[in-house]
Design an enzyme around this catalytic site. Structure first.
Site, PDB file in Angstrom:
ATOM      1  N   HIS A 103       0.877  -1.191   0.000  1.00  0.00           N
ATOM      2  CA  HIS A 103       0.000   0.000   0.000  1.00  0.00           C
ATOM      3  C   HIS A 103       0.903   1.227   0.000  1.00  0.00           C
ATOM      4  O   HIS A 103       1.289   1.739   1.042  1.00  0.00           O
ATOM      5  CB  HIS A 103      -0.901  -0.032   1.243  1.00  0.00           C
ATOM      6  N   GLU A 120     -11.203   3.305   6.195  1.00  0.00           N
ATOM      7  CA  GLU A 120     -10.190   4.206   6.768  1.00  0.00           C
ATOM      8  C   GLU A 120     -10.945   5.321   7.492  1.00  0.00           C
ATOM      9  O   GLU A 120     -11.101   5.303   8.696  1.00  0.00           O
ATOM     10  CB  GLU A 120      -9.285   4.772   5.681  1.00  0.00           C
TER      11      GLU A 120
END
Length: 337
Positions: A14, A197
């Site tokens: 990521h 998130e």
């Protein structure tokens, strides 16, 4: 433990390549391309890397990207990141890039991908770092814009391993991109998506059920839904967690509050990543060291975080086995507490 962490083999899944644009390189590229920056000095630019939420970060992030003009610029950006990988013992990396950030400025899609791809290939040859390239759609833009970007990507499918979904999560749920993800999968591309998130746990469920992702980027809000946590553990759906990013963007107030080790102990396939390290305070070693300082993981837990990343990577069997062997050799040599 610090020495153990620095020597630990790592895999990053990521990483936004535009988010590795350090202020010194920003100034170098601005001078090369005749661009005037709104900062008087490199230190002024560093001071500007302050934000209170995802959107305020993105505003600075997109502004910095304006210095990326030529294929050489994208090569230099990627090469600089790969040198950081080498220093941090990153064996394999799977990087995101945001072509819409650049095509909207009149930069040709081919310019972007050529520079990045050639640096990745040179990194494999000269630095021994393997890699995959994942093209992300900006979720605050329309699905039609994503389809247009996918069309531009078709001549480069041999260079791409997958597609992703990033940018502002709130107000832009996974369902918005169901059709373009279906088409990307039909072209043979893997799929990943940012979810959970700043957005709710339901975004994680939708990314899995609607977009059929192979990995969930971030995913830390899964704890809002205990049944989802159990399902993630049962299916071993990887979560590409970014600790320093989560603190910088106030997903958690303190690293001591981070849930990554709790999720690891529950059997989830969580991994450590740096996200946008130039903006969020550090690369892979920095993220592992911050976790160590705040949460005191065991050596076995740190190794498991890398093992999870190897299992979650988009690799062929032989390449995966080689990374596992490297990690096993490290554990034999350094794993005694």
């Amino acid at each position: 433990m610090e020495d153990f962490i620095r020597r630990l083999p790592k895999v990053e899944l990521h990483l936004h390549i535009e988010g590795t644009l350090e202020p010194d390189l920003m100034f170098e590229l601005a001078e090369r391309n005749g661009i005037t920056l709104p900062y008087a000095s490199i230190e002024d630019a560093r001071d500007a890397y302050h934000f209170h939420n995802l959107q305020s970060f993105l505003d600075i992030y997109y502004q910095g990207a304006n210095v990326l003009i030529t294929e050489r610029d994208f090569f230099d950006l990627t090469w600089s990141y790969l040198l950081r990988c080498k220093a941090d013992n990153v064996m394999h990396t799977e990087i995101f890039f945001d072509p819409q950030t650049h095509t909207a400025r009149g930069i040709d899609f081919d310019t972007v991908i050529n520079g990045i791809y050639h640096a990745l290939r040179q990194g494999e040859k000269e630095l021994g770092i393997s890699s995959q390239l994942i093209m992300c759609f900006l979720r605050h833009l329309s699905e039609e814009a994503a389809f247009d970007t996918l069309e531009h990507a078709k001549p480069h499918l041999h260079r791409l391993k997958g597609i992703g979904l990033d940018s502002s999560e709130l107000g832009h749920p996974p369902a918005k991109f169901t059709r373009v993800f279906n088409e990307a999968r039909a072209l043979g591309l893997k799929t990943v998506a940012h979810a959970g998130e700043e957005g709710p746990a339901s975004n994680i469920r939708d990314a899995i059920s609607l977009l059929h992702v192979s990995r969930v980027d971030h995913g830390v809000q899964c704890v809002q839904d205990p049944e989802l946590v159990k399902e993630l553990a049962d299916t071993q759906m990887p979560l590409t967690v970014c600790p320093l990013s989560n603190i910088k963007l106030r997903v958690f107030d303190r690293m001591e509050d981070h849930n990554i080790l709790d999720l690891l102990n529950k059997g989830l396939c969580v991994t450590v990543n740096s996200d946008d390290p130039a903006f969020f305070g550090g690369y892979m070693n920095d993220n592992f060291l911050a976790l160590n300082q705040a949460l005191s993981p065991s050596k076995a837990q740190l190794v498991q975080l890398t093992r999870n990343a190897i299992n979650a990577a988009f690799l062929e069997k032989d390449a995966r086995q080689t990374l596992h062997q490297n990690l096993d050799d490290f554990w034999v040599a350094h794993g005694i507490d």
